[in-house]
Scaffold this motif. Sequence first.
Motif, PDB file in Angstrom:
ATOM      1  N   CYS A 138      -5.061  -8.339  -4.957  1.00 37.42           N
ATOM      2  CA  CYS A 138      -3.872  -8.704  -5.729  1.00 37.42           C
ATOM      3  C   CYS A 138      -2.851  -9.444  -4.871  1.00 37.42           C
ATOM      4  O   CYS A 138      -2.811  -9.292  -3.644  1.00 37.42           O
ATOM      5  CB  CYS A 138      -3.201  -7.449  -6.307  1.00 37.42           C
ATOM      6  SG  CYS A 138      -4.116  -6.644  -7.637  1.00 37.42           S
ATOM      7  N   ASP A 139      -2.024 -10.245  -5.534  1.00 41.35           N
ATOM      8  CA  ASP A 139      -0.825 -10.798  -4.911  1.00 41.35           C
ATOM      9  C   ASP A 139       0.311  -9.808  -5.148  1.00 41.35           C
ATOM     10  O   ASP A 139       0.517  -9.343  -6.275  1.00 41.35           O
ATOM     11  CB  ASP A 139      -0.475 -12.150  -5.535  1.00 41.35           C
ATOM     12  CG  ASP A 139      -1.582 -13.174  -5.347  1.00 41.35           C
ATOM     13  OD1 ASP A 139      -2.257 -13.127  -4.302  1.00 41.35           O
ATOM     14  OD2 ASP A 139      -1.773 -14.008  -6.252  1.00 41.35           O
ATOM     15  N   CYS A 140       1.064  -9.481  -4.088  1.00 40.34           N
ATOM     16  CA  CYS A 140       2.048  -8.405  -4.162  1.00 40.34           C
ATOM     17  C   CYS A 140       3.458  -8.949  -3.950  1.00 40.34           C
ATOM     18  O   CYS A 140       3.691  -9.744  -3.023  1.00 40.34           O
ATOM     19  CB  CYS A 140       1.735  -7.335  -3.126  1.00 40.34           C
ATOM     20  SG  CYS A 140       0.070  -6.628  -3.279  1.00 40.34           S
ATOM     21  N   TYR A 141       4.386  -8.495  -4.793  1.00 37.32           N
ATOM     22  CA  TYR A 141       5.756  -8.998  -4.762  1.00 37.32           C
ATOM     23  C   TYR A 141       6.749  -7.877  -5.003  1.00 37.32           C
ATOM     24  O   TYR A 141       6.414  -6.827  -5.566  1.00 37.32           O
ATOM     25  CB  TYR A 141       5.972 -10.055  -5.865  1.00 37.32           C
ATOM     26  CG  TYR A 141       5.086 -11.255  -5.785  1.00 37.32           C
ATOM     27  CD1 TYR A 141       5.474 -12.391  -5.082  1.00 37.32           C
ATOM     28  CD2 TYR A 141       3.856 -11.277  -6.444  1.00 37.32           C
ATOM     29  CE1 TYR A 141       4.663 -13.517  -5.021  1.00 37.32           C
ATOM     30  CE2 TYR A 141       3.041 -12.395  -6.391  1.00 37.32           C
ATOM     31  CZ  TYR A 141       3.454 -13.509  -5.680  1.00 37.32           C
ATOM     32  OH  TYR A 141       2.639 -14.620  -5.623  1.00 37.32           O
ATOM     33  N   LYS A 142       7.999  -8.136  -4.617  1.00 33.01           N
ATOM     34  CA  LYS A 142       9.149  -7.373  -5.086  1.00 33.01           C
ATOM     35  C   LYS A 142       9.962  -8.267  -6.015  1.00 33.01           C
ATOM     36  O   LYS A 142      10.112  -9.460  -5.751  1.00 33.01           O
ATOM     37  CB  LYS A 142      10.015  -6.906  -3.915  1.00 33.01           C
ATOM     38  CG  LYS A 142       9.508  -5.656  -3.221  1.00 33.01           C
ATOM     39  CD  LYS A 142      10.540  -5.137  -2.215  1.00 33.01           C
ATOM     40  CE  LYS A 142      10.086  -3.814  -1.615  1.00 33.01           C
ATOM     41  NZ  LYS A 142      11.088  -3.290  -0.641  1.00 33.01           N
ATOM     42  N   THR A 200      -6.819   0.562  -1.415  1.00 32.19           N
ATOM     43  CA  THR A 200      -7.063  -0.496  -0.423  1.00 32.19           C
ATOM     44  C   THR A 200      -7.688  -1.717  -1.067  1.00 32.19           C
ATOM     45  O   THR A 200      -7.255  -2.865  -0.840  1.00 32.19           O
ATOM     46  CB  THR A 200      -7.973   0.033   0.700  1.00 32.19           C
ATOM     47  OG1 THR A 200      -7.347   1.141   1.343  1.00 32.19           O
ATOM     48  CG2 THR A 200      -8.248  -1.055   1.726  1.00 32.19           C
ATOM     49  N   HIS A 201      -8.709  -1.508  -1.888  1.00 30.85           N
ATOM     50  CA  HIS A 201      -9.367  -2.628  -2.555  1.00 30.85           C
ATOM     51  C   HIS A 201      -8.438  -3.307  -3.545  1.00 30.85           C
ATOM     52  O   HIS A 201      -8.415  -4.543  -3.660  1.00 30.85           O
ATOM     53  CB  HIS A 201     -10.632  -2.151  -3.268  1.00 30.85           C
ATOM     54  CG  HIS A 201     -11.364  -3.244  -3.975  1.00 30.85           C
ATOM     55  ND1 HIS A 201     -12.095  -4.223  -3.319  1.00 30.85           N
ATOM     56  CD2 HIS A 201     -11.444  -3.553  -5.299  1.00 30.85           C
ATOM     57  CE1 HIS A 201     -12.603  -5.065  -4.199  1.00 30.85           C
ATOM     58  NE2 HIS A 201     -12.222  -4.683  -5.410  1.00 30.85           N
ATOM     59  N   PHE A 205       0.834  -1.207   0.000  1.00 31.26           N
ATOM     60  CA  PHE A 205       0.000   0.000   0.000  1.00 31.26           C
ATOM     61  C   PHE A 205       0.866   1.253   0.000  1.00 31.26           C
ATOM     62  O   PHE A 205       0.636   2.184  -0.777  1.00 31.26           O
ATOM     63  CB  PHE A 205      -0.926   0.004   1.216  1.00 31.26           C
ATOM     64  CG  PHE A 205      -1.883   1.159   1.246  1.00 31.26           C
ATOM     65  CD1 PHE A 205      -3.182   1.010   0.792  1.00 31.26           C
ATOM     66  CD2 PHE A 205      -1.487   2.416   1.694  1.00 31.26           C
ATOM     67  CE1 PHE A 205      -4.074   2.082   0.807  1.00 31.26           C
ATOM     68  CE2 PHE A 205      -2.359   3.493   1.706  1.00 31.26           C
ATOM     69  CZ  PHE A 205      -3.653   3.322   1.260  1.00 31.26           C
ATOM     70  N   MET A 206       1.852   1.307   0.887  1.00 27.91           N
ATOM     71  CA  MET A 206       2.700   2.487   0.981  1.00 27.91           C
ATOM     72  C   MET A 206       3.474   2.720  -0.312  1.00 27.91           C
ATOM     73  O   MET A 206       3.598   3.855  -0.790  1.00 27.91           O
ATOM     74  CB  MET A 206       3.659   2.345   2.159  1.00 27.91           C
ATOM     75  CG  MET A 206       2.970   2.328   3.511  1.00 27.91           C
ATOM     76  SD  MET A 206       1.965   3.806   3.810  1.00 27.91           S
ATOM     77  CE  MET A 206       3.233   5.075   3.801  1.00 27.91           C
ATOM     78  N   LEU A 207       3.983   1.641  -0.900  1.00 34.71           N
ATOM     79  CA  LEU A 207       4.747   1.775  -2.140  1.00 34.71           C
ATOM     80  C   LEU A 207       3.846   2.216  -3.295  1.00 34.71           C
ATOM     81  O   LEU A 207       4.236   3.055  -4.117  1.00 34.71           O
ATOM     82  CB  LEU A 207       5.424   0.447  -2.479  1.00 34.71           C
ATOM     83  CG  LEU A 207       6.582   0.026  -1.588  1.00 34.71           C
ATOM     84  CD1 LEU A 207       6.993  -1.418  -1.888  1.00 34.71           C
ATOM     85  CD2 LEU A 207       7.772   0.950  -1.775  1.00 34.71           C
TER      86      LEU A 207
END
Length: 290
Positions: free
Chosen positions: A266-270, A260-261, A238-240
């Motif tokens: 979503c799936d979140c990655y770096k 937020t939604h 969220f912050m990024l």
Amino acid sequence: MLLLKQGLRVAIGPFNICIHTAYKPLATQLYTLYRHYRLAQDEIAEFHVRIVTERSFSNPLTQKVRFLLDGQSPFESFPQEQALAVLEWGINLAIAVRVNHLLLLHSAVVEKNGHVILLPAWPGSGKTTLCTVLTHQGFRLFSDEFGLMEPHQGIFYPIPRLMPLKNESIEAIRNYLPEVVMGQSIPNTQKGTVAHVCPPEESIQLSKQTAKAKWIIFPKWIADAPMKIEAISDAQAFMLLASNAFNYEVLGATGFQAVTHLISSCDCYKLVYSDFDEMIAALKKLADEV
């Protein structure tokens, strides 16, 4: 002739852009790089832009070009050989400051198997290079710059514009993807040397097909680094993501709820990578597992 008189109206994603210019070298470049876009001569244009030529005050023998948006000049004039880069920067600026009915994320966006992959990154992270590689290796281009999201339904709109490669990325893409349609290199711009890649024709033809996001991946190219893709928390994502938006603050509560939604769905990655083949294989595997 259209460029000179009533303007060339081009449909690019959800917007029609009316381009005027009498500068012939730019007309030649636009013919090469814009030829697959749909003409929208009888439709309303959201943006009216113009590239005009003018003489330099300090050197009257030198001609410069200036970008105009609805007759107003948002920035200074530039050397005439940078006309295409100036036009593309100006259109980006017009979208960034005038589109507030959509959430504008600063992100490369591609689609695979009916789902969007967001690739948000700060300038210099290599997102345009990454986007160019992916969209010539089986992914559909939405944008290398803008994630255009309808904030209430979470739908992303494609806007497949030219992809501006910079400096070392130009030669890297020419070597890795010799089939790409790329404009001439433009040296000594504010961002160094720039060359524009035309999106694959299929991405332009499918630019009315929207999709929802399934993955948010924050990429970073690091020379000789082993490829690593690791999950991150929703809070970190969220912050990024919020810090990589053009109009998050303008939308207020609507922007907060939209991000937020989006994060929750979503799936979140770096992602850290240096090898194109490894990166493509990893993202294709991710998309195929849905």
